[in-house]
Enzyme design. Structure first.
Site, PDB file in Angstrom:
ATOM      1  N   HIS C  52     -72.820   7.027   5.371  1.00 54.52           N
ATOM      2  CA  HIS C  52     -73.875   6.034   5.589  1.00 54.52           C
ATOM      3  C   HIS C  52     -75.000   6.183   4.572  1.00 54.52           C
ATOM      4  O   HIS C  52     -75.332   7.292   4.157  1.00 54.52           O
ATOM      5  CB  HIS C  52     -74.445   6.186   6.997  1.00 54.52           C
ATOM      6  N   CYS C 405     -41.989  11.796   2.988  1.00 52.32           N
ATOM      7  CA  CYS C 405     -42.634  10.640   3.629  1.00 52.32           C
ATOM      8  C   CYS C 405     -42.535   9.470   2.666  1.00 52.32           C
ATOM      9  O   CYS C 405     -43.188   9.453   1.631  1.00 52.32           O
ATOM     10  CB  CYS C 405     -44.094  10.943   3.964  1.00 52.32           C
ATOM     11  N   CYS C 447     -39.994  10.410   8.695  1.00 57.49           N
ATOM     12  CA  CYS C 447     -40.214  11.742   8.148  1.00 57.49           C
ATOM     13  C   CYS C 447     -40.428  12.826   9.197  1.00 57.49           C
ATOM     14  O   CYS C 447     -40.296  14.002   8.875  1.00 57.49           O
ATOM     15  CB  CYS C 447     -41.353  11.739   7.126  1.00 57.49           C
TER      16      CYS C 447
END
Lengths: 425, 121, 482
Positions: C52, C405, C447
Site C-alpha cells: 500500500h 508442474c 503434478c
C-alpha cells in the site's frame, strides 16, 4: 535448427493416431513430443474396459488400446521423445521444448499437429465454499493415484459430478474397499455414458443424485464431511435440502477443458464454446499448417472417435507438407462455407468447409446442449434439408455426428451456409 | 406365473440402448429396444445370469517403469463374484517382465476365467 | 536456570519473520516458534498481497508511519532477499460525482502521511491507464508508489535469511503458556518443547490477543475479520494493470481488483467479523459478494477463469491500530500484535521497530563485522523468463529439463531446491508457496502425485506420511486400512 516435416505435440491416442496416419500417407519425417515418460496419455490410467469397439471391433482396456498404437508407431519407426514438455509453438511453426537429454531445443516444423488433450476442471473453478483441506481430488488425479501409483486417496467418498471419470472412479474406489456415499450431479441429467451409470453406480448400489450439488466442504486439514443440497431450476441450492455426508474424500468430475495454452501462444483462434481451436474441413486451425485433433480440439466421449479424427488430422498435415507453396497459397483463398450449429446443437467440428478441398465424405461432430428425446438431427445445405435422422435420445454427454457428401455440396453451388440442428419432426 | 417386463440399459457399447425384457414363467420371451444382436444377448443374460468384466491392478516387482500392472478377467464372470475376484487378487504380486495377455491368476474363483495383464511392465 | 535464548518470537508470519531477520543482525540467540508446519501459514498467506502507498491510515497513527516507511523499505528488501515485487501503482476509483470530496480527503491524508507523487486523475486519463475500468468511473486517486508482492516469497525470504544468520525455527509448536520466571526470564511452553528466554516477541497474528493476555491484565481483543477472495488464471492477469480499489460510497466499501506478482488476477476481499480464529473457510455469500462487487470498478472481469478461492483472517482490533511495544508490567515481553492491513506493507518497518525495542531492552550488539549476511538468493523462476535462461540451467543440471508442474512450468530441479533450502518445504503447500508448483490452472491435478513422489524421495518419507499442509492433512490413507 532441427527440421521436421511434422511435429506432433502430444503422444496420447490423438497424437499417435495422427503420427501413424501421416506416416502412412508418405510423410515419414515425423517427431512426436510427449510430456509424460510413457506414450499413450491418459489411457494408461484408464484400466477399465470399453475402448476400441469401433476401431478394433473388440472391447479393450485403456492400456491395451494405447499399446496397439504405440506398437504400430514403433513398427513404423516414428520418433517419439518422451519426458518432453513443449514450451512454445510459434505462428511460423517453430516448436520449442525441453527435456532432460537435450535441455531446451527448437524444431522447425513443416506442419504441426496439436494433440495436447484436456485437463479436469479443478474445485476452484466451481467456487465450492468451505475449507481447502487435503482429500479433495479431481477424479483423474485419484485415478492416477490408485491405478498408476497403487495408492488410496481415501476410504469414505462423495463424488461431485457424473462425468465418466467420476463414474468409473466410483466403481474403482468401491472395488478397492472404499465406500462411495453418493454421486451428486448439478444438472438434471448425467454428463456420463449410460452404460457407466449402470455398471459403475447401479451395480454397486451407489445413488446418483441428480440436481444436487456440494454446498460446503468441512474439515480444516483433511476433509471431514461435505454438505450436499438439491438445486432448483436455476441451479441454486434449495434451502433446507442440505444433507451432511461424513467422509474423508471429495472427488470431482465436473468437466474437462481442452488445454490450449500452446495454441493460444501460436495465435490459433479458439472457440468460446469448445474452448478448442476453430478448424476447417482438414482440421486446420486459423494458423496455416497447424492442425488440431482429439480432446484439445473438443472433448470427446469415446477414444475411438479421437483416433478417427486424429487420423484425419495426420493425413491433412501430411498433405500440407507434401503440397507445393503455390497449392498452399491457393488453398488460403478458396471459398468456404460456414457450418452453423442451431436449435440444440451447441457446436460443430469443423466449423467451416470448402467443398473444393474436402474429401468425398466428411464427418461433422457435434454435441447437444440438453437431453432430447425423439428428435431429428437435420442437415440443411442453404435452405434445403439433405438429411433427417431420428434419434431416440440425445444427451450432452454423448458426441453425435453427421456425414456430409462432397457431391451434395458441389451440386449446390452458391449455398451460403450448412446448418446442423435438431428438429421435432 | 404372470408375465414380467424389465427395463434395462444395455452396457455393451456407448449407445446405451434402453431394453425391455419380457419374462414369462422364468423364461425370457422377448427383448425389445436393442439395435444389435449383442443387445438381445445382453438382455437375456442380464435377467438370468448377469456377468461383468472385472478390471483392477496388481503390484509389480522389478519393473523399471511401473509400480502397478493393470489386469482384467479374460472374459466376463458372474456379477455376484466381483468382490470374490477382488479378494482373490488382494495378495497377488507379479514380477517383471509382464506382457499384455500374461496370465496373472488362472481360473479365478473357479470360474474357469483367467486374470490377464493388460499392460506391459 | 540460564535462558537458552535471548529472544523467542511467537509466530512465523511476515511480522515474526521480519523481526527475526532484523534481530539476526545482532549477536543474539533467537528462536521463532510456529504452530504450523511452515512459515507463512496464517494471515500472511491469505491477503491482498498489496504494497500500500499509505494514504488510508489516520495521519499520525503508527499504522500510517509504518505503512509509508514499509513501502519505502520494501523495494530494497526485495533486491536483497530476491523475492517478487512489482511497483504497479494503485488507483482508488470514484464512481459517482457526489463522492469526489472523499477522494480529495484521501489525497490530503496521503500527502499528510508523506505518500509521494499522489494525484487525482480524471476519467480520460483513467480510461487510458485502465481500459477495462467501469464506465461509471469518474476520477481516481493515483498512487504510483503502491505495488504488489509475492507474499509467500517475502515471508519465506525473511525466514530463510534469518535462518542463514543463525535464527532457529521450531515448527508444529503451539504455544500453551508464556510465564515470567522468578529470575526475570520468560518460559514459553509449546507443544514441542519449552523455551527459556530473556525476551518474548508476540507476533501471533489472530492469536496475538491470547498470547498477550497470558502476561498482562490489560487485556486486548482481536476480532478476526474474514476476507474472501477469488483468484483468476494468468490468462486474466492483464485484465487490469494497476491495483484497483473502490472509493467507499453509500453503496458500500467495494473490493479490489489487482494483478498479482505471480501474474494472476485477484478479486476481493469481503470483510466480515467472525468469532472463530480458525474459520478460514469461504462462504456462499462471501464468494457471491466478491463476484458481484468486482463489477463496481472493473468491467467484464472474466470470472469463468477463476482457478481457486480462499479466505484469510485479519488480526483486527477495535482500536484499529497496531499494538507494538513492551507490555506494561511484563518486562521483556514485546507485543507485535493486531497487525492487520497494512501490516504486510509495513512488515519491513515493523521488523526494524521491534528489533530496536528488543535490542535496547537487552543491550544487544551487532554481529562481528562481515558475519551478517544481508542478501539471499531467491528461488529460480522459469515461467515467463527468456528461454535462454532455462536453456543455460538445463545444460548445467538435467533436472531443469524435467517439467513437473505443466501449468506454471516448474521443473524437478526447482522442487528439489524448495525442499532442501534452509527451512525447506515439507508438504505440497510448502512446495507450492516456494516455487508455484500446483498454483496454476489445474490446481495440482497433474503434478500433485509427482510432487508427492519427490517429497517422499527427497525426505525419505512413506507415501502415507506426505501431507498437503502438515500433520493431519495426509493425502493418502494406509493401504488396506479400514
Amino acid at each position: 535448427m532441427e527440421q521436421r516435416d511434422i511435429v506432433i505435440v502430444g503422444g496420447g491416442p490423438a497424437g499417435l493416431a495422427a503420427a501413424i496416419s501421416a506416416f502412412e500417407q508418405g510423410t515419414t519425417n515425423i517427431c512426436v513430443l510427449e510430456r509424460d515418460v510413457q506414450l499413450g496419455g491418459i489411457l494408461n490410467q484408464c484400466i477399465h474396459n470399453g475402448f476400441g469397439l469401433h476401431t478394433f471391433k473388440e472391447e479393450l482396456t485403456g492400456p491395451e488400446y494405447a499399446l496397439r498404437y504405440v506398437k504400430r508407431a514403433q513398427e513404423l519407426g516414428i520418433e517419439c521423445r518422451m519426458g518432453t514438455m513443449v514450451l512454445d509453438v510459434s505462428p511460423d511453426r517453430v516448436v520449442t521444448a525441453v527435456n532432460e537429454r537435450q535441455g531446451v531445443f527448437s524444431i522447425q516444423a513443416g506442419s504441426v499437429v496439436l494433440a495436447m488433450g484436456c485437463r479436469e476442471r479443478p474445485r476452484g473453478a466451481l467456487n465450492i465454499p468451505g475449507f481447502r483441506p487435503a482429500g479433495v481430488y479431481t477424479a483423474g488425479t485419484a485415478q492416477r493415484l490408485v491405478n498408476i501409483e497403487g495408492q488410496m486417496p481415501g476410504r469414505e467418498v462423495v463424488i461431485l459430478g457424473s462425468g465418466d471419470i467420476g463414474l468409473i472412479m466410483a466403481r474403482r474406489m468401491t472395488l478397492e474397499g472404499a465406500h462411495v456415499a453418493c454421486v451428486a450431479e448439478l444438472m438434471p441429467y448425467s454428463g456420463g455414458l449410460k452404460r457407466n451409470i449402470v455398471q459403475c453406480l447401479d451395480d454397486y448400489g451407489i445413488p446418483l443424485l441428480l440436481s444436487h450439488t456440494v454446498t460446503r466442504v468441512e474439515g480444516k486439514r483433511r476433509v471431514e464431511a461435505v454438505w450436499v443440497a438439491q438445486v432448483d431450476e436455476s441451479l441454486r441450492p434449495i434451502p433446507g435440502t442440505e444433507r451432511r455426508y461424513p467422509c474423508d474424500t471429495l472427488l470431482l468430475s465436473v468437466g474437462l477443458l481442452p488445454e490450449n495454452e500452446l495454441s493460444r501462444g501460436a495465435g490459433v483462434e479458439l472457440s468460446p464454446i469448445t474452448r478448442g481451436p476453430v478448424v476447417d474441413e482438414h482440421l486446420q486451425t486459423s494458423v496455416a499448417g497447424v492442425f488440431a485433433c482429439g480432446n484439445v480440439l473438443h472433448v470427446h466421449d469415446l477414444v475411438d472417435y479421437v483416433s478417427q479424427e486424429a487420423a484425419a488430422a495426420g493425413a491433412s498435415a501430411a498433405r500440407y507438407v507434401q503440397g507445393s507453396d503455390d497449392a498452399r497459397e491457393a488453398d488460403k483463398d478458396v471459398a468456404r462455407i460456414p457450418v452453423v450449429a442451431q436449435d440444440g446443437v451447441r457446436y460443430t467440428v469443423p466449423s467451416s468447409i470448402s467443398p473444393d478441398l474436402m474429401d468425398d465424405k466428411l464427418t461433422v461432430r457435434f454435441r447437444v446442449g440438453n437431453v432430447y428425446k425423439d428428435r431429428f438431427v437435420s442437415v440443411y445445405l442453404g435452405e434445403e434439408r439433405v438429411s433427417h435422422r431420428k434419434k431416440r435420445v440425445l444427451a450432452p454427454g454423448e458426441m453425435e455426428e453427421v456425414v456430409l457428401k462432397r457431391a451434395d455440396l458441389c451440386s449446390r453451388p452458391g449455398i451460403d451456409r450448412i446448418v446442423v440442428k435438431l428438429e421435432e419432426e | 406365473m404372470a408375465e414380467e417386463r424389465r427395463e434395462l440399459t444395455c452396457i455393451n457399447c456407448p449407445l446405451g440402448c434402453l431394453l425391455t425384457v419380457t419374462i414369462s414363467n422364468g423364461e425370457v420371451v422377448a427383448v425389445e429396444g436393442n439395435t444389435c444382436k449383442r443387445g438381445e444377448v445382453y438382455g437375456r443374460k442380464e435377467v438370468t445370469n448377469p456377468t461383468r468384466i472385472v478390471t483392477t491392478t496388481v503390484p509389480v516387482d522389478g519393473s523399471a517403469t511401473e509400480r502397478m500392472v493393470s489386469v482384467k478377467t479374460a472374459s466376463d464372470i458372474p456379477k455376484p463374484l466381483i468382490f470374490d475376484v477382488m479378494a482373490a487378487l488382494a495378495d497377488v504380486r507379479v514380477k517383471a517382465p509382464v506382457a499384455v495377455g500374461d496370465v496373472v491368476l488362472a481360473n479365478v474363483c473357479g470360474t474357469g476365467v483367467d486374470i490377464v495383464a493388460t499392460k506391459e511392465a | 536456570m540460564e535462558a537458552a535464548y535471548d529472544v523467542v518470537v511467537i509466530g512465523a508470519g511476515v511480522s515474526g519473520c521480519a523481526v527475526a531477520r532484523e534481530l539476526s543482525r545482532y549477536d543474539a540467540r533467537v528462536c521463532v516458534v510456529e504452530r504450523e508446519e511452515d512459515v507463512c501459514c496464517g494471515t500472511s498467506k491469505a491477503n491482498s498481497a498489496i504494497v500500500h502507498a499509505g494514504f488510508d491510515a489516520q495521519t499520525g497513527s503508527l499504522m500510517a508511519k509504518l505503512n509509508v516507511e514499509g513501502n519505502e523499505l520494501m523495494w530494497e528488501l526485495a533486491e536483497d532477499l530476491d523475492f517478487k515485487v512489482r511497483r504497479c501503482g494503485s488507483l482508488v476509483v470514484c464512481t459517482d460525482e457526489q463522492s469526489r470530496p472523499g477522494l480529495d480527503d484521501l489525497l490530503a491524508r496521503g500527502k499528510a502521511n508523506g505518500v509521494p507523487d499522489l494525484r487525482i486523475i480524471e476519467r480520460d486519463e483513467l480510461k487510458e491507464m485502465e481500459p477495462n475500468i467501469s464506465d461509471a468511473a469518474v476520477c481516481a486517486l493515483w498512487a504510483p508508489s503502491a505495488g504488489i508482492v509475492d507474499v509467500f516469497g517475502l515471508n519465506i525470504a525473511l525466514a530463510e535469511n534469518a535462518a542463514q544468520n543463525g535464527v532457529e525455527f521450531v515448527f508444529n509448536a503451539e504455544v500453551s503458556d508464556v510465564a515470567r520466571q522468578g529470575d526475570g526470564t520468560w518460559l514459553v511452553k509449546t507443544s514441542v518443547r519449552d523455551l527459556r528466554t530473556r525476551c518474548v516477541v508476540n507476533a501471533a497474528g489472530v492469536y496475538s490477543d491470547v498470547i498477550h493476555n497470558m502476561v498482562s491484565d490489560d487485556k486486548i481483543q482481536i476480532i478476526p475479520r474474514k476476507g474472501e477472495y477469488m483468484l483468476l488464471d494468468t490468462t486474466a492477469g492483464s485484465h487490469v494493470s494497476h491495483t484497483i480499489f473502490m472509493l467507499p460510497t453509500k453503496m458500500g466499501k467495494g473490493i479490489l481488483v489487482s494483478p498479482t506478482a505471480h501474474g494472476n488476477l485477484l478479486v476481493g476481499p469481503t470483510a466480515s467479523d467472525v468469532e472463530d480464529p480458525e474459520s478460514t473457510d469461504t462462504t456462499v455469500e462471501g464468494l457471491a459478494e466478491v463476484a458481484s462487487k468486482c463489477a463496481l470498478t472493473v468491467k467484464d472481469v472474466p470470472l469463468r477463469e477463476v482457478i481457486t478461492s480462499f479466505a484469510g483472517l485479519r488480526a483486527h482490533q477495535p482500536g484499529h491500530e497496531f499494538i507494538i511495544g513492551e507490555v506494561e508490567g511484563a518486562p521483556g515481553f514485546v507485543d507485535c500484535a493486531a497487525i492487520e492491513s497494512p501490516g504486510l506493507t509495513s512488515c519491513p518497518a515493523i521488523g526494524r521497530m521491534v528489533a530496536d525495542i528488543v535490542s535496547s531492552l537487552l543491550g544487544l550488539v551487532d554481529k562481528p563485522d562481515g558475519s551478517w549476511v544481508a542478501k539471499r538468493k531467491g528461488f529460480v523462476t522459469l515461467e515467463g523468463e527468456p528461454l535462454d535462461v532455462w536453456a543455460n540451467l538445463a545444460k548445467r543440471d538435467k533436472a531443469y529439463g524435467n517439467v513437473i508442474c505443466r501449468c506454471r512450468h516448474v521443473t524437478e530441479a526447482q522442487i528439489v531446491d524448495a525442499i532442501h533450502r534452509p527451512l525447506g518445504a515439507r508438504s505440497l503447500d510448502g512446495v507450492k508457496r516456494r516455487v508455484t508448483a500446483g498454483m496454476g490452472r489445474c490446481q495440482g491435478g497433474f503434478c500433485s502425485p509427482k510432487v508427492m513422489e519427490i517429497l517422499e524421495r527427497e525426505l525419505g518419507m512413506e507415501p502415507e506420511d506426505v501431507t498437503k499442509s502438515g500433520p493431519g492433512s495426509e493425502l493418502l490413507v494406509q493401504e488396506g486400512g479400514e
